[in-house]
Design a protein around this motif. Sequence first.
Motif, mmCIF file in Angstrom:
data_model
loop_
_atom_site.group_PDB
_atom_site.id
_atom_site.type_symbol
_atom_site.label_atom_id
_atom_site.label_comp_id
_atom_site.label_asym_id
_atom_site.label_seq_id
_atom_site.Cartn_x
_atom_site.Cartn_y
_atom_site.Cartn_z
ATOM 1 N N PHE A 48 9.761 -8.337 -3.158
ATOM 2 C CA PHE A 48 9.878 -9.926 -4.175
ATOM 3 C C PHE A 48 10.162 -9.018 -5.579
ATOM 4 O O PHE A 48 9.326 -8.443 -6.332
ATOM 5 C CB PHE A 48 8.207 -10.283 -4.116
ATOM 6 C CG PHE A 48 8.217 -11.587 -5.108
ATOM 7 C CD1 PHE A 48 8.655 -12.533 -4.567
ATOM 8 C CD2 PHE A 48 7.868 -11.492 -6.350
ATOM 9 C CE1 PHE A 48 8.632 -13.913 -5.212
ATOM 10 C CE2 PHE A 48 7.830 -12.567 -6.873
ATOM 11 C CZ PHE A 48 7.998 -13.912 -6.384
ATOM 12 N N GLY A 49 11.483 -9.392 -5.843
ATOM 13 C CA GLY A 49 11.964 -8.578 -7.072
ATOM 14 C C GLY A 49 11.718 -7.055 -7.043
ATOM 15 O O GLY A 49 12.385 -6.425 -6.226
ATOM 16 N N ARG A 50 11.267 -6.525 -7.990
ATOM 17 C CA ARG A 50 10.980 -5.278 -8.063
ATOM 18 C C ARG A 50 9.504 -4.833 -7.459
ATOM 19 O O ARG A 50 9.418 -3.644 -7.122
ATOM 20 C CB ARG A 50 10.450 -4.740 -9.435
ATOM 21 C CG ARG A 50 11.758 -3.926 -10.304
ATOM 22 C CD ARG A 50 13.075 -4.613 -10.164
ATOM 23 N NE ARG A 50 13.037 -5.994 -10.553
ATOM 24 C CZ ARG A 50 13.649 -7.285 -10.373
ATOM 25 N NH1 ARG A 50 14.827 -6.900 -9.506
ATOM 26 N NH2 ARG A 50 13.672 -8.136 -10.959
ATOM 27 N N ALA A 51 8.822 -5.865 -6.884
ATOM 28 C CA ALA A 51 7.423 -5.505 -6.026
ATOM 29 C C ALA A 51 7.844 -5.374 -4.494
ATOM 30 O O ALA A 51 8.967 -5.528 -3.991
ATOM 31 C CB ALA A 51 6.516 -6.731 -6.218
ATOM 32 N N GLU A 52 7.004 -4.415 -4.149
ATOM 33 C CA GLU A 52 7.012 -4.085 -2.654
ATOM 34 C C GLU A 52 5.761 -4.382 -2.001
ATOM 35 O O GLU A 52 4.628 -3.795 -2.648
ATOM 36 C CB GLU A 52 7.566 -2.701 -2.388
ATOM 37 C CG GLU A 52 8.968 -2.437 -2.962
ATOM 38 C CD GLU A 52 9.612 -1.100 -2.598
ATOM 39 O OE1 GLU A 52 10.892 -0.597 -2.783
ATOM 40 O OE2 GLU A 52 8.489 -0.013 -2.335
ATOM 41 N N LEU A 53 5.665 -4.668 -0.676
ATOM 42 C CA LEU A 53 4.530 -4.775 0.060
ATOM 43 C C LEU A 53 4.549 -3.297 0.951
ATOM 44 O O LEU A 53 5.363 -3.451 1.740
ATOM 45 C CB LEU A 53 4.552 -6.172 0.798
ATOM 46 C CG LEU A 53 3.053 -6.273 1.635
ATOM 47 C CD1 LEU A 53 1.781 -6.336 1.109
ATOM 48 C CD2 LEU A 53 3.405 -7.595 2.576
ATOM 49 N N TRP A 54 3.563 -2.729 0.719
ATOM 50 C CA TRP A 54 3.365 -1.476 1.506
ATOM 51 C C TRP A 54 2.154 -1.666 2.546
ATOM 52 O O TRP A 54 1.210 -2.240 2.369
ATOM 53 C CB TRP A 54 3.138 -0.288 0.577
ATOM 54 C CG TRP A 54 3.906 -0.059 -0.180
ATOM 55 C CD1 TRP A 54 5.532 -0.218 -0.218
ATOM 56 C CD2 TRP A 54 3.563 0.886 -1.333
ATOM 57 N NE1 TRP A 54 6.001 0.150 -1.250
ATOM 58 C CE2 TRP A 54 5.050 1.037 -2.430
ATOM 59 C CE3 TRP A 54 2.551 1.409 -1.871
ATOM 60 C CZ2 TRP A 54 5.300 1.691 -3.329
ATOM 61 C CZ3 TRP A 54 2.799 2.233 -3.223
ATOM 62 C CH2 TRP A 54 4.260 2.226 -3.844
ATOM 63 N N HIS A 55 2.629 -1.312 3.856
ATOM 64 C CA HIS A 55 1.451 -1.221 5.033
ATOM 65 C C HIS A 55 1.346 0.125 5.381
ATOM 66 O O HIS A 55 2.032 0.916 5.542
ATOM 67 C CB HIS A 55 2.252 -1.945 6.045
ATOM 68 C CG HIS A 55 1.180 -2.165 7.184
ATOM 69 N ND1 HIS A 55 1.500 -2.027 8.712
ATOM 70 C CD2 HIS A 55 -0.215 -2.274 7.140
ATOM 71 C CE1 HIS A 55 0.501 -2.374 9.488
ATOM 72 N NE2 HIS A 55 -0.677 -2.353 8.512
ATOM 73 N N TYR A 56 0.020 0.491 5.417
ATOM 74 C CA TYR A 56 -0.443 1.925 5.756
ATOM 75 C C TYR A 56 -0.863 2.181 6.973
ATOM 76 O O TYR A 56 -1.191 1.108 7.682
ATOM 77 C CB TYR A 56 -1.695 2.314 4.631
ATOM 78 C CG TYR A 56 -1.434 2.283 3.358
ATOM 79 C CD1 TYR A 56 -0.902 3.396 2.587
ATOM 80 C CD2 TYR A 56 -1.249 1.067 2.410
ATOM 81 C CE1 TYR A 56 -0.608 3.647 1.191
ATOM 82 C CE2 TYR A 56 -0.814 1.395 1.122
ATOM 83 C CZ TYR A 56 -0.611 2.461 0.566
ATOM 84 O OH TYR A 56 -0.110 2.360 -0.861
ATOM 85 N N SER A 57 -0.149 3.193 7.560
ATOM 86 C CA SER A 57 -0.273 3.514 9.002
ATOM 87 C C SER A 57 -1.883 3.956 9.205
ATOM 88 O O SER A 57 -2.258 4.717 8.615
ATOM 89 C CB SER A 57 0.624 4.789 9.239
ATOM 90 O OG SER A 57 2.071 4.066 9.082
ATOM 91 N N GLY A 58 -2.289 3.642 10.370
ATOM 92 C CA GLY A 58 -3.729 4.049 10.764
ATOM 93 C C GLY A 58 -4.066 3.370 11.976
ATOM 94 O O GLY A 58 -3.244 2.626 12.464
ATOM 95 N N ASN A 59 -5.153 3.804 12.619
ATOM 96 C CA ASN A 59 -5.731 3.388 13.953
ATOM 97 C C ASN A 59 -6.843 2.052 13.538
ATOM 98 O O ASN A 59 -7.783 2.366 13.467
ATOM 99 C CB ASN A 59 -6.410 4.451 14.533
ATOM 100 C CG ASN A 59 -6.762 3.635 16.024
ATOM 101 O OD1 ASN A 59 -6.555 2.744 16.626
ATOM 102 N ND2 ASN A 59 -8.047 4.539 16.549
ATOM 103 N N ALA A 60 -6.095 1.030 13.373
ATOM 104 C CA ALA A 60 -6.897 -0.295 12.753
ATOM 105 C C ALA A 60 -7.978 -0.742 13.751
ATOM 106 O O ALA A 60 -7.442 -0.812 14.910
ATOM 107 C CB ALA A 60 -6.151 -1.182 12.152
ATOM 108 N N GLN A 61 -8.973 -0.620 13.475
ATOM 109 C CA GLN A 61 -10.120 -1.204 14.576
ATOM 110 C C GLN A 61 -10.446 -2.597 14.100
ATOM 111 O O GLN A 61 -11.254 -3.336 14.851
ATOM 112 C CB GLN A 61 -11.441 -0.375 14.492
ATOM 113 C CG GLN A 61 -11.020 1.231 14.623
ATOM 114 C CD GLN A 61 -12.123 1.900 14.439
ATOM 115 O OE1 GLN A 61 -13.392 1.747 14.451
ATOM 116 N NE2 GLN A 61 -11.773 3.405 14.347
#
Length: 357
Positions: A48-61
């Motif tokens: 979104f413009g200069r903004a970034e949405l980061w998703h972190y890798s992991g074993n989500a429970q």
Amino acid sequence: MSEQESTLDRVRREIERTGQRARNGIRLVTGGATTPTGQTPKTTVWTFGRAELWHYSGNAQYGTPILIVPSLVSRSYLIDLTPGNSFIESLVDAGLDVYMLDWGVPDERDAANRLEDYVDLAIPGALEQIRRRSRAESVNLLGYCFGGVLTLLHAAHHPESPLRSLSVIACPVDFTRLGPLVDIMGRTELDVDELVGEDGNVPASVIRQGFRSLSPMGDLTNYVNLLDRMWCADFVAAHQMMTRWATDHIPFPGSTMRQAHTMLVRDNGLMNDRIELGGDRVTLRDITVPFLAVLGTRDTIIPETATAPVMELVGSKEKELLRLDGGHVGLIVGKSAQRKTIPTIVDFLKQRSETHS
């Protein structure tokens, strides 16, 4: 052990530390002691413009994701500092599905950004992306420092927002209690345009000077502590990281600063219900989701007196205030955070998250 043997041990230890000081000093001067930050694996899933949405890798429970919103004036890597000393890493290790909305570095294209761009567009857009990716009905929202202000305004302006809970850490609401930090936002009698640079934003140097005004002797004290502990490689590395972050500010969008100066500083609008976004009057009483506020009793940047009143302002029936004996950064970084703050936040989020079937 005889007194002579004890003296010899002290001499040997001091000789060894002198050598360690020399080695660590050389590494510090040459940049060899730099420790990489933001190492938790992640992918960019939306911009979104200069903004970034980061998703972190992991074993989500847990099937209820969490969106972290950092401050607008500082780099977000404080929240993911280093392996073993990372707020985000702790959340991921706890089995939570973690996202962060990093604001990037504003430039002339962001000078016209207003609070509405963050509160009514960026955060809702990120929430929608997260729900679409995770197929979750709701999201736990967490804001740090000025990011907390943005999350409060979002939740208040959008009571229908798909939030499972809202948490804020070191988040100011009474701006009359910020003291020297108000210099960053512009004193009530100051023309904000005097702070704005050629690109239409408040330069990072102005932000940095405002933070330095909180502790005029801070630089000297830091160097004295560094010299005293130069023999300890871990201390030198931690000192270098925190000094880097504390001076690594980013520009503040000019239009947002003008709004913040008027509504947050001059009118103390969060306390007095004098916030207006998109033509709507916004009040924190409209926040009704489960709420957690975390503050540090030794926070010199956002003092307790500026944060604690939030408990009287939000309309949530289920709300909790966590007071910790710590400073602004120590709420999410360091041994105390790992022992106290983070486990409490993790427990709060787990209780408000659906487990995967």
